[in-house]
Design a protein around this motif. Structure first.
Motif, PDB file in Angstrom:
ATOM      1  N   LYS A   1       0.817  -1.211   0.000  1.00  0.00           N
ATOM      2  CA  LYS A   1       0.000   0.000   0.000  1.00  0.00           C
ATOM      3  C   LYS A   1       0.855   1.267   0.000  1.00  0.00           C
ATOM      4  O   LYS A   1       0.305   2.377   0.075  1.00  0.00           O
ATOM      5  N   HIS A   2       2.173   1.113  -0.081  1.00  0.00           N
ATOM      6  CA  HIS A   2       3.051   2.287  -0.094  1.00  0.00           C
ATOM      7  C   HIS A   2       2.810   3.087  -1.382  1.00  0.00           C
ATOM      8  O   HIS A   2       2.614   2.508  -2.457  1.00  0.00           O
ATOM      9  N   PRO A   3       2.827   4.421  -1.318  1.00  0.00           N
ATOM     10  CA  PRO A   3       2.578   5.232  -2.527  1.00  0.00           C
ATOM     11  C   PRO A   3       3.506   4.888  -3.684  1.00  0.00           C
ATOM     12  O   PRO A   3       3.077   4.915  -4.848  1.00  0.00           O
ATOM     13  N   LEU A   4       4.771   4.558  -3.402  1.00  0.00           N
ATOM     14  CA  LEU A   4       5.701   4.217  -4.480  1.00  0.00           C
ATOM     15  C   LEU A   4       5.280   2.934  -5.177  1.00  0.00           C
ATOM     16  O   LEU A   4       5.422   2.807  -6.396  1.00  0.00           O
ATOM     17  N   GLY A  48       4.463  -4.035 -15.647  1.00  0.00           N
ATOM     18  CA  GLY A  48       4.882  -4.739 -16.849  1.00  0.00           C
ATOM     19  C   GLY A  48       5.783  -5.909 -16.513  1.00  0.00           C
ATOM     20  O   GLY A  48       5.905  -6.323 -15.376  1.00  0.00           O
ATOM     21  N   ARG A  49       6.475  -6.426 -17.524  1.00  0.00           N
ATOM     22  CA  ARG A  49       7.356  -7.574 -17.315  1.00  0.00           C
ATOM     23  C   ARG A  49       8.803  -7.145 -17.379  1.00  0.00           C
ATOM     24  O   ARG A  49       9.139  -6.135 -17.975  1.00  0.00           O
ATOM     25  N   GLY A  50       9.670  -7.977 -16.794  1.00  0.00           N
ATOM     26  CA  GLY A  50      11.105  -7.751 -16.867  1.00  0.00           C
ATOM     27  C   GLY A  50      11.517  -6.486 -16.152  1.00  0.00           C
ATOM     28  O   GLY A  50      10.883  -6.031 -15.206  1.00  0.00           O
ATOM     29  N   LYS A  51      12.589  -5.871 -16.646  1.00  0.00           N
ATOM     30  CA  LYS A  51      13.143  -4.704 -15.977  1.00  0.00           C
ATOM     31  C   LYS A  51      12.194  -3.519 -15.978  1.00  0.00           C
ATOM     32  O   LYS A  51      12.274  -2.651 -15.125  1.00  0.00           O
ATOM     33  N   ARG A  52      11.282  -3.456 -16.933  1.00  0.00           N
ATOM     34  CA  ARG A  52      10.347  -2.339 -16.991  1.00  0.00           C
ATOM     35  C   ARG A  52       9.521  -2.266 -15.706  1.00  0.00           C
ATOM     36  O   ARG A  52       9.000  -1.227 -15.353  1.00  0.00           O
ATOM     37  N   ARG A  53       9.404  -3.408 -15.031  1.00  0.00           N
ATOM     38  CA  ARG A  53       8.611  -3.446 -13.815  1.00  0.00           C
ATOM     39  C   ARG A  53       9.389  -2.880 -12.636  1.00  0.00           C
ATOM     40  O   ARG A  53       8.813  -2.610 -11.587  1.00  0.00           O
ATOM     41  N   GLY A  54      10.672  -2.684 -12.803  1.00  0.00           N
ATOM     42  CA  GLY A  54      11.504  -2.229 -11.709  1.00  0.00           C
ATOM     43  C   GLY A  54      11.529  -0.718 -11.586  1.00  0.00           C
ATOM     44  O   GLY A  54      10.709  -0.001 -12.157  1.00  0.00           O
ATOM     45  N   VAL A  55      12.510  -0.244 -10.804  1.00  0.00           N
ATOM     46  CA  VAL A  55      12.623   1.178 -10.517  1.00  0.00           C
ATOM     47  C   VAL A  55      14.094   1.543 -10.451  1.00  0.00           C
ATOM     48  O   VAL A  55      14.942   0.715 -10.094  1.00  0.00           O
ATOM     49  N   LEU A  56      14.419   2.770 -10.816  1.00  0.00           N
ATOM     50  CA  LEU A  56      15.777   3.274 -10.672  1.00  0.00           C
ATOM     51  C   LEU A  56      15.986   3.773  -9.244  1.00  0.00           C
ATOM     52  O   LEU A  56      15.089   4.373  -8.636  1.00  0.00           O
ATOM     53  N   PHE A  57      17.165   3.545  -8.719  1.00  0.00           N
ATOM     54  CA  PHE A  57      17.492   3.952  -7.356  1.00  0.00           C
ATOM     55  C   PHE A  57      17.265   5.458  -7.168  1.00  0.00           C
ATOM     56  O   PHE A  57      16.752   5.902  -6.137  1.00  0.00           O
ATOM     57  N   ALA A  58      17.648   6.231  -8.183  1.00  0.00           N
ATOM     58  CA  ALA A  58      17.500   7.690  -8.084  1.00  0.00           C
ATOM     59  C   ALA A  58      16.053   8.099  -7.838  1.00  0.00           C
ATOM     60  O   ALA A  58      15.782   9.123  -7.199  1.00  0.00           O
ATOM     61  N   ASP A  59      15.111   7.290  -8.329  1.00  0.00           N
ATOM     62  CA  ASP A  59      13.695   7.626  -8.180  1.00  0.00           C
ATOM     63  C   ASP A  59      13.134   7.226  -6.818  1.00  0.00           C
ATOM     64  O   ASP A  59      11.948   7.434  -6.550  1.00  0.00           O
ATOM     65  N   THR A  60      13.964   6.627  -5.976  1.00  0.00           N
ATOM     66  CA  THR A  60      13.505   6.207  -4.641  1.00  0.00           C
ATOM     67  C   THR A  60      14.047   7.098  -3.530  1.00  0.00           C
ATOM     68  O   THR A  60      13.631   6.967  -2.383  1.00  0.00           O
ATOM     69  N   ALA A  99      12.483  -5.045  -8.633  1.00  0.00           N
ATOM     70  CA  ALA A  99      13.863  -5.004  -9.128  1.00  0.00           C
ATOM     71  C   ALA A  99      14.391  -3.573  -9.143  1.00  0.00           C
ATOM     72  O   ALA A  99      13.654  -2.624  -9.419  1.00  0.00           O
ATOM     73  N   LEU A 100      15.669  -3.421  -8.837  1.00  0.00           N
ATOM     74  CA  LEU A 100      16.365  -2.150  -9.046  1.00  0.00           C
ATOM     75  C   LEU A 100      17.008  -2.216 -10.423  1.00  0.00           C
ATOM     76  O   LEU A 100      17.775  -3.145 -10.715  1.00  0.00           O
ATOM     77  N   ASN A 101      16.712  -1.251 -11.279  1.00  0.00           N
ATOM     78  CA  ASN A 101      17.176  -1.297 -12.659  1.00  0.00           C
ATOM     79  C   ASN A 101      18.579  -0.733 -12.866  1.00  0.00           C
ATOM     80  O   ASN A 101      19.043  -0.633 -13.995  1.00  0.00           O
ATOM     81  N   GLN A 157      26.236   4.552  -3.300  1.00  0.00           N
ATOM     82  CA  GLN A 157      25.554   4.744  -4.589  1.00  0.00           C
ATOM     83  C   GLN A 157      24.741   6.045  -4.572  1.00  0.00           C
ATOM     84  O   GLN A 157      24.680   6.765  -5.567  1.00  0.00           O
ATOM     85  N   ALA A 158      24.113   6.332  -3.441  1.00  0.00           N
ATOM     86  CA  ALA A 158      23.374   7.584  -3.320  1.00  0.00           C
ATOM     87  C   ALA A 158      24.316   8.781  -3.416  1.00  0.00           C
ATOM     88  O   ALA A 158      24.023   9.784  -4.080  1.00  0.00           O
ATOM     89  N   SER A 159      25.478   8.664  -2.770  1.00  0.00           N
ATOM     90  CA  SER A 159      26.461   9.749  -2.787  1.00  0.00           C
ATOM     91  C   SER A 159      26.945  10.019  -4.206  1.00  0.00           C
ATOM     92  O   SER A 159      27.178  11.176  -4.583  1.00  0.00           O
TER      93      SER A 159
END
Length: 302
Positions: free
Chosen positions: A174-177, A184-196, A268-270, A217-219
């Motif tokens: 139920k998290h907004p993210l 979708g399928r595969g990597k498209r279903r994932g998210v980039l770290f920068a967007d989190t 997945a993290l893309n 990685q954030a740094s």
């Protein structure tokens, strides 16, 4: 110049602990005795071996050269003991194994339990470190075996494949993210770290190699991870995430094992750095003592 094995072991302990006091304790010497031995080594060489300061002691350039040879001598002695142990049941052998967070918690317990049961004369000194620190320790002879991610430069060592170990993002369903991520399928279903990175994170305790890796990685993106709380285990992190308090980055194996599929979503993290593999690294496999080679083989089989 006259050094004995106690001098050399003491110097290794001081260099690795960062202080004469801690090194003396590890070497089972009094502080005055340890200080006198270091002074004797420096006087015999007419060189400063340590830079002393308020924060402890670090090897000078000459001290680093001595440290390299001291470790080599210690390694040769351990190899000798290991070879002799094959001829008598009374001699104990030890392997120093360094690994990252994921290997420590997810992959090694089962593998090491079976191996140790079949090798009662062997003990394993196991410690969690960052992958780059593990590479340095194995290169310097401070560890027999390392388990690292393929993201670090281990070209100076011999490496063998160990496990696939991708990192994933875990969040409450139920998290907004979770609502914004596509289905979708595969990597498209994932998210980039920068967007989190606008989210609150539930992290692992500050000495966790995985937590330090994610923060790095954030740094690199010029950002910071905001951790609301840091917990000691993957299971505790998943329980906290399920409450909706934040999101977490975990190894996929740990997330799948710990997460309640009805309460949590694993995504997945893309980013390329998240699609990682674990490698076993050693200085020279052919030169390893038999019991260390047997452990490497057991790790690869399990």
């Amino acid at each position: 110049m006259r050094f004995d094995l106690i001098d050399l072991k003491l110097f290794v302990h001081i260099a690795e602990s960062g202080s004469i006091t801690a090194g003396a304790k590890l070497a089972h010497l009094s502080l005055p005795s340890a200080s006198a031995r270091v002074h004797g080594m420096e006087e015999g060489l007419n060189l400063a071996l340590l830079e002393r300061g308020r924060r402890g002691a670090e090897p000078t350039e000459a001290g680093r050269a001595l440290l390299h040879h001291a470790r080599a001598i210690a390694r040769q002695l351990d190899d000798m003991r290991a070879d002799l142990a094959q001829f008598g049941s009374g001699l104990k052998r030890q392997v120093r194994l360094l690994c990252n967070t994921s290997a420590m918690t997810e992959f090694l317990p089962e593998a090491l339990a079976g191996f140790l049961a079949g090798h009662p004369q062997l003990s394993i000194d196991l410690e969690e470190r960052l992958s780059r620190d593990i590479v340095r320790a194995v290169t310097d002879g401070a560890a027999d075996i390392g388990i690292v991610t393929d993201a670090v430069d281990s070209a100076a060592l011999q490496t063998l494949p160990f496990r696939d170990d991708p990192l994933v993002l875990v969040m409450a369903r139920k998290h907004p993210l979770a609502q914004r991520i596509g289905k979708g399928r595969g990597k498209r279903r994932g998210v980039l770290f920068a967007d989190t990175l606008d989210q609150d994170f539930i992290g692992l305790a500050g000495d966790s190699a995985l937590q330090q890796y994610a923060a790095e990685q954030a740094s690199r993106l010029g950002r910071e991870m905001h951790c609301k709380i840091r917990l000691r285990s993957f299971e505790a992190v998943c329980r906290m995430v399920a409450s909706g308090a934040g999101v977490a980055i975990l190894p996929e194996a740990a997330a799948r094992r710990s997460a309640d599929p009805e309460a949590l979503r694993v995504v997945a993290l893309n980013d390329d750095w998240a699609d990682r593999k674990l490698l076993i690294c050693v200085r020279d496999h052919a030169a390893l003592p038999l019991h260390v080679r047997e452990l490497v083989a057991a790790l690869r089989r399990t």
